[in-house]
Motif scaffolding. Structure first.
Motif, short mmCIF file in Angstrom:
data_model
loop_
_atom_site.label_atom_id
_atom_site.label_comp_id
_atom_site.label_asym_id
_atom_site.label_seq_id
_atom_site.Cartn_x
_atom_site.Cartn_y
_atom_site.Cartn_z
N PHE A 1 -3.29 -47.16 5.58
CA PHE A 1 -2.62 -45.84 6.80
C PHE A 1 -2.49 -46.71 7.82
O PHE A 1 -3.72 -47.03 8.17
N LYS A 2 -1.59 -47.68 8.10
CA LYS A 2 -1.83 -48.15 10.14
C LYS A 2 0.02 -47.63 10.64
O LYS A 2 0.75 -47.74 10.23
N ALA A 3 -0.61 -46.77 11.90
CA ALA A 3 0.64 -45.79 12.49
C ALA A 3 1.28 -47.28 13.34
O ALA A 3 0.42 -48.25 14.34
N PHE A 4 2.47 -46.78 13.25
CA PHE A 4 3.16 -47.13 14.81
C PHE A 4 3.39 -46.19 15.60
O PHE A 4 2.85 -46.93 16.79
N ASP A 5 3.23 -45.06 15.43
CA ASP A 5 2.84 -44.44 16.71
C ASP A 5 2.77 -42.58 16.29
O ASP A 5 2.73 -42.72 14.97
N ALA A 6 3.13 -41.85 16.96
CA ALA A 6 2.54 -40.33 16.44
C ALA A 6 3.26 -40.20 15.10
O ALA A 6 2.64 -39.72 14.40
N THR A 7 4.35 -40.13 14.53
CA THR A 7 5.12 -39.48 14.07
C THR A 7 5.53 -41.25 12.38
O THR A 7 6.18 -40.65 11.98
N ILE B 1 -2.37 -56.58 2.71
CA ILE B 1 -1.18 -57.05 3.07
C ILE B 1 -0.61 -56.13 4.16
O ILE B 1 0.45 -55.85 4.74
N LEU B 2 -1.56 -55.32 4.74
CA LEU B 2 -0.82 -54.31 5.67
C LEU B 2 -1.13 -54.76 7.42
O LEU B 2 -0.09 -54.48 8.07
N ALA B 3 -1.91 -54.37 7.92
CA ALA B 3 -1.72 -56.03 8.74
C ALA B 3 -0.40 -55.90 9.39
O ALA B 3 0.19 -56.84 9.79
N GLN B 4 -0.59 -57.49 8.11
CA GLN B 4 1.33 -58.20 8.08
C GLN B 4 2.67 -57.28 7.80
O GLN B 4 3.62 -57.41 8.51
N ALA B 5 2.44 -56.50 7.08
CA ALA B 5 3.24 -56.05 7.07
C ALA B 5 3.44 -54.57 8.47
O ALA B 5 4.28 -54.45 8.43
N HIS B 6 3.17 -54.36 9.02
CA HIS B 6 2.95 -53.47 10.36
C HIS B 6 3.34 -54.61 11.10
O HIS B 6 4.32 -53.75 11.63
N GLU B 7 3.19 -55.95 10.94
CA GLU B 7 3.22 -55.91 12.27
C GLU B 7 5.34 -56.66 11.47
O GLU B 7 6.38 -56.57 12.80
N GLU B 8 5.44 -56.78 10.61
CA GLU B 8 6.73 -56.96 9.81
C GLU B 8 7.98 -55.84 10.46
O GLU B 8 9.10 -55.94 11.03
N PHE B 9 7.07 -54.87 10.35
CA PHE B 9 7.94 -53.94 10.18
C PHE B 9 7.94 -52.43 11.24
O PHE B 9 7.55 -51.93 12.03
N GLU B 10 7.48 -53.33 12.37
CA GLU B 10 6.73 -52.73 13.44
C GLU B 10 7.81 -52.34 14.79
O GLU B 10 7.98 -51.21 15.79
N ASP B 11 8.85 -52.96 14.53
CA ASP B 11 10.74 -51.52 15.34
C ASP B 11 11.19 -50.46 14.74
O ASP B 11 12.45 -50.02 14.82
N THR B 12 10.36 -50.73 13.38
CA THR B 12 10.89 -48.61 12.42
C THR B 12 10.69 -47.80 13.53
O THR B 12 12.47 -46.99 13.89
N PRO B 13 10.19 -47.39 14.43
CA PRO B 13 10.21 -46.60 15.63
C PRO B 13 11.43 -46.31 16.86
O PRO B 13 11.97 -45.68 15.93
N ALA B 14 11.74 -47.90 16.57
CA ALA B 14 13.14 -47.94 17.49
C ALA B 14 13.77 -47.90 16.75
O ALA B 14 15.37 -47.54 16.66
N MET B 15 13.80 -48.01 15.37
CA MET B 15 14.81 -47.85 14.80
C MET B 15 15.61 -46.34 14.69
O MET B 15 16.55 -45.69 14.41
N ILE B 16 14.30 -45.81 14.49
CA ILE B 16 14.28 -43.71 14.27
C ILE B 16 15.10 -43.73 15.45
O ILE B 16 16.11 -42.34 15.64
N LYS B 17 14.85 -43.90 16.33
CA LYS B 17 15.23 -43.77 17.68
C LYS B 17 17.01 -43.41 17.88
O LYS B 17 17.29 -42.88 18.73
N VAL B 18 17.09 -45.53 17.82
CA VAL B 18 18.91 -45.17 18.06
C VAL B 18 19.14 -44.45 16.96
O VAL B 18 20.72 -44.19 17.36
N ALA B 19 18.96 -44.40 15.76
CA ALA B 19 20.01 -43.24 14.78
C ALA B 19 20.07 -42.28 14.76
O ALA B 19 21.40 -41.88 15.23
N ALA B 20 19.05 -41.92 15.48
CA ALA B 20 18.83 -40.29 16.05
C ALA B 20 19.70 -39.66 16.80
O ALA B 20 20.49 -39.17 17.15
N LYS B 21 20.13 -41.06 18.38
CA LYS B 21 20.92 -40.55 19.12
C LYS B 21 22.11 -40.97 18.94
O LYS B 21 22.42 -40.24 19.68
N ARG B 22 22.57 -41.77 17.96
CA ARG B 22 23.69 -41.85 17.74
C ARG B 22 24.46 -40.68 16.22
O ARG B 22 25.82 -39.67 16.19
#
Length: 638
Positions: A247-253, A262-283
């Motif tokens: 496991f490798k965290a993006f942030d606390a949750t 492939i962990l490091a590669q996947a982490h870099e590719e999908f590092e925008d996931t927390p930002a996606m959560i934030k904009v979806a929750a706002k909307r």
């Protein structure tokens, strides 16, 4: 779940450091069992799911407690399932769904707290639905039932991989895929989205194997892991995977699980996931599930993604190195509102899950990556739908699909995804974004943690949009979208200006006005490349022209699996079999159904059928059972 291109490849199917809600702030119901019972009764009054044997109108399962062991040597899962029951009317019989389960004992807990053996038998097998597990009780006040069982080594909802079939080649791997009706192949339960249950599990696995599920996770020892899902979910969202995972965290949750290779590669590719959560929750309102993690599965995973709550399962084929396919992540995340929070009550209502999700996914992509990219993805999805509609029976082009007892895996298409999205885009355009955004957010809140049908949606739509703002959209237009075949004549197709120059250059090249090397492609993104390839002529494009393209752009060896799929499809349609050597490698490296099955189908209808069958037999062991079943039929393998 993402199956078609418009859903997964670009998030449609192309598909930082934001601070997320802490786990304690997740909007779970105070009493999940109470929340489940309310939701179950709502759906029970409205739905009768033809694809379940369960007598859920009489009794529903409110909680599932699993104690299971994983046996990689024999590729089996076995143990106990304790089901908590809510009786809607007095009764002596509980009917559950099963498929290939070996049940050894069943006990019942009566109102006095006494366990006693219950009589049971399996009903006749149905080729799609499996076998009903019929349990008879002596008393009418049974509150729990304990089932000791073993799943088959060929359970349709599980795939077991040898070490050689994984990324790292070091340890075996197992994962589930329950949607639509495969949970019954490894758990005896009510396998219908009309019934929502909380669940807990204790899973035993060998040393060195990490187990994850769609639930809160707590490691008990080196061989045991405990899980808890406090929110009530339908059976198809129970999920499990086990292997050499880190496991490798993006942030606390939020974070990503993957094999270490492939962990490091996947982490870099999908590092925008927390930002996606934030904009979806706002909307659309708070993210209500606590954590949101990703699990990168081996290449055999048959779909683009699967929206299991708290832990989306993701195909490695979207790790492109440039974030060009991350709309898949937006799609699976969007299911946290549309699908997981508000669920289709039967599979004929799938559009309520996938149409809303494809719409929300596109809004997330627009918020993060801009309107230009969102419009390109809309247009690509629309083009894919137009290409698919002529291949469907007229009845299967209806949003409110009459699936009957057909196998959902064979009946589903891009219709509930893209036509559903287009319907919501129509409403957005007619009522304006401000009104429609408020409607969608209110819809998610109103039906949160419930399973609903199309009639319930229509009633809510009528009250909160059609009658609230009269004279804009009428019932007849809604009928045309939901119950009509194909696309309404009055719809306005999505359009992207970013494709105008792509189309102009393609025409100039086809007319011989430009060589392939003269095409101005330096700033093209993956969506434009897909448009360029997908709109090429079929059947009559010369081999010299195809060779010129491949020499200029090396499509046959691209690392982008979506571009490769479009290129191979074009080549096979024009009988350009010079692509067979790299196509062999492509077909044996990945097992995602949308990217391999159409290519096999094209080959099977050509003079290359024998070649394709030989490749399939070589690759078959690495494909998921869902992929195998269709291709076995294609090549007459028994």
């Amino acid at each position: 779940m993402t199956i078609s291109y418009s859903r997964c490849a670009l998030g449609l199917s192309l598909l930082c450091g934001a601070v997320l809600l802490p786990a304690a702030a997740a909007q779970a119901p105070a009493d999940p069992a109470v929340a489940h019972q309310a939701a179950a009764k709502t759906s029970i009054s409205q739905n009768s799911d033809a694809l379940t044997f369960a007598n859920y109108l009489e009794v529903s399962v409110t909680h599932i407690a699993l104690d299971l062991a994983l046996d990689f040597a024999h590729q089996q899962i076995a143990g106990d399932a304790i089901l908590s029951l809510d009786w809607h009317k007095p009764g002596h019989t509980l009917v559950l769904d099963s498929r290939g389960l070996n049940v050894s004992q069943i006990s019942a807990l009566d109102g006095d707290g006494h366990w006693s053996k219950a009589s049971y038998h399996m009903g006749p097998n149905h080729p799609v639905m499996g076998e009903p597990l019929i349990i008879d009780f002596a008393a009418t006040d049974v509150s729990r039932v304990k089932i000791t069982y073993q799943a088959s080594s060929t359970a349709s909802g599980l795939q077991w991989l040898t070490p050689a079939q994984t990324q790292g080649k070091q340890a075996p791997f197992m994962f589930s895929q329950n949607q639509a009706i495969h949970a019954r192949s490894w758990i005896p339960l009510q396998d219908t989205p009309a019934v929502r249950s909380t669940y807990e599990a204790k899973i035993s696995a060998p040393e060195g194997i990490n187990v994850v599920m769609s639930a809160d996770r707590r490691k008990l020892s080196s061989t045991q892991t405990q899980f808890s899902m406090p929110q009530a979910i339908p059976a198809y969202l129970i999920a499990i995977a086990a292997g050499h995972l880190q496991f490798k965290a993006f942030d606390a949750t939020s974070g990503v699980w993957a094999e270490p290779e492939i962990l490091a590669q996947a982490h870099e590719e999908f590092e925008d996931t927390p930002a996606m959560i934030k904009v979806a929750a706002k909307r659309y309102g708070d993210y209500r599930w606590g954590r949101y993690d990703l699990l990168i599965l081996p290449p055999s995973f048959p779909f683009g993604g699967m929206e299991n709550p708290r832990l989306s399962f993701i195909t490695p084929t979207v790790i492109a190195g440039d974030k060009s396919l991350v709309s898949l992540i937006a799609h699976e995340l969007a299911h946290s509102w549309s699908g997981n929070l508000v669920t289709n009550a039967s599979w004929r209502d799938l559009w309520l899950n996938e149409g809303f999700t494809t719409y929300v996914e596109n809004r997330i992509m627009e918020d993060l990556y801009g309107r230009k990219r969102a419009l390109m993805e809309q247009a690509i999805g629309y083009g894919e739908l137009l290409a698919e509609l002529p291949q469907l029976d007229d009845g299967d082009s209806v949003l409110h699909l009459d699936i009957g007892r057909r196998d959902p895996d064979d009946a589903f298409s891009s219709v509930p995804y893209v036509k559903g999205q287009l319907f919501l885009l129509f409403l957005e355009h007619k009522f304006g974004r401000e009104r429609f955004d408020a409607f969608v957010k209110g819809y998610f809140n109103h039906f949160a943690f419930q399973s609903i049908d199309t009639a319930s949606f229509r009633a809510y739509l009528k009250t909160h949009l059609l009658e609230a703002y009269p004279g804009i959209v009428g019932d007849a237009q809604v009928d045309d979208w939901i119950e009509g075949q194909g696309l309404p004549a009055f719809m306005t197709p999505p359009h992207s200006e970013a494709f105008t120059s792509v189309d102009e250059q393609r025409r100039a090249w086809l007319d011989g006005k430009l060589d392939a090397g003269q095409l101005q492609t330096r700033d093209w993104v993956v969506h434009q490349w897909l448009r360029f390839i997908n709109e090429m002529p079929r059947l009559d494009l010369s081999h010299d022209k195809l060779a010129e393209l491949d020499k200029a752009f090396d499509f046959s060896h691209t690392g982008n699996k979506e571009i490769a799929f479009s290129w191979y499809s074009l080549a096979l349609d024009n009988q350009y079999y010079e692509v067979l050597p790299p196509l062999d490698a492509y077909l044996t490296q990945i097992g995602r159904r949308r990217l391999v099955v159409p290519l096999y189908q094209s080959l099977a209808e050509s003079k290359q059928r024998a070649w394709a069958k030989a490749v399939y037999l070589k690759a078959r062991a690495g494909y998921h059972p869902l992929t195998q079943s269709g291709l076995d039929r294609l090549f007459d393998i028994r």
